[in-house]
Design a protein around this motif. Structure first.
Motif, mmCIF file in Angstrom:
data_model
loop_
_atom_site.group_PDB
_atom_site.id
_atom_site.type_symbol
_atom_site.label_atom_id
_atom_site.label_comp_id
_atom_site.label_asym_id
_atom_site.label_seq_id
_atom_site.Cartn_x
_atom_site.Cartn_y
_atom_site.Cartn_z
ATOM 1 N N THR A 72 48.506 -92.300 5.865
ATOM 2 C CA THR A 72 47.291 -92.180 6.668
ATOM 3 C C THR A 72 47.604 -91.597 8.048
ATOM 4 O O THR A 72 46.865 -90.746 8.553
ATOM 5 N N GLY A 73 48.690 -92.036 8.644
ATOM 6 C CA GLY A 73 49.093 -91.493 9.946
ATOM 7 C C GLY A 73 49.368 -90.007 9.878
ATOM 8 O O GLY A 73 48.948 -89.232 10.747
ATOM 9 N N ASP A 77 47.100 -87.079 11.725
ATOM 10 C CA ASP A 77 47.678 -86.130 12.675
ATOM 11 C C ASP A 77 47.415 -84.680 12.268
ATOM 12 O O ASP A 77 47.152 -83.831 13.115
ATOM 13 N N LYS A 78 47.508 -84.373 10.974
ATOM 14 C CA LYS A 78 47.376 -82.984 10.525
ATOM 15 C C LYS A 78 45.940 -82.555 10.279
ATOM 16 O O LYS A 78 45.563 -81.425 10.605
ATOM 17 N N TYR A 79 45.113 -83.446 9.668
ATOM 18 C CA TYR A 79 43.809 -83.006 9.178
ATOM 19 C C TYR A 79 42.622 -83.771 9.759
ATOM 20 O O TYR A 79 41.487 -83.400 9.523
ATOM 21 N N GLY A 80 42.870 -84.878 10.408
ATOM 22 C CA GLY A 80 41.770 -85.632 11.012
ATOM 23 C C GLY A 80 41.253 -86.749 10.131
ATOM 24 O O GLY A 80 41.761 -87.018 9.038
#
Length: 196
Positions: A72-73, A77-80
């Motif tokens: 999830t983190g 960080d990458k896709y929201g």
């Protein structure tokens, strides 16, 4: 519950509804899921290893929580946020598939999980209340400890009375004091209670 959880996630991702509704639904459906999952162990696993089975379930659940937090983190960080919600929705869909497979296996192997009792049918382990262990006969006390009725207040009272015959047993609805419990234990192992 898996369908409800998937619907809750879909409500978050695909609508502009207030998120509070989805969160309330998530809480309700997760509670239903957990409340139906954990009791299955008692129906499927022999009593001797039930503690191990519950421990294994807890370990697997915690490993999943740890892995899901990392995934999830990275997704956040990458896709929201929508990617995280879709990930959770995918996990729920996978759980739904596993639930259907479990139901199919259960149907093929005797329906231990989905069997419903007929009206008036007694549980074979609990008996009909006329069991000799509940009516005062204390023979076979060790065997009665493996049966569910041994943990009802009346049966516990009878077992305690049989084990601690040297002391008067309290009524089943009155809790025993720590002194009474300690004295009973010391008399069972053959030593006198320590003097203060």
């Amino acid at each position: 519950s898996c369908v409800g959880l998937a619907g809750s996630h879909a409500l978050l991702v695909f609508t502009s509804a207030n998120p509070i509704y989805s969160m309330v639904l998530l809480g309700i459906f997760y509670s239903v899921c957990a409340a139906s999952l954990w009791p299955c162990v008692a129906d499927l696993v022999p009593e001797k290893i039930a503690g191990t089975a519950y421990g294994l379930m807890q370990a697997i659940q915690n490993a999943g929580l740890a892995g899901a937090a990392s995934i999830t983190g990275m997704l956040q960080d990458k896709y929201g946020n929508p990617a995280c919600i879709k990930f959770f929705g995918g996990c729920v869909a996978f759980a739904g598939v596993l639930s259907v497979l479990l139901l199919i296996v259960d149907l093929r192997t005797g329906m231990k999980l989905s069997r419903r009792k007929k009206p008036g049918e007694e549980d074979a382990l609990l008996g009909n209340g006329t069991d000799n262990k509940l009516s005062g006969d204390t023979s076979g006390v060790a065997h009665s400890l493996t049966r569910p009725e041994a943990f009802t207040s009346v049966a516990t009272h009878k077992l305690v009375a049989a084990d601690f015959a040297s002391e008067p047993a309290p009524p089943p609805n009155k809790p025993r004091s720590s002194t009474t419990i300690r004295s009973g234990y010391f008399s069972r192992i053959g030593i006198g209670a320590p003097r203060n």
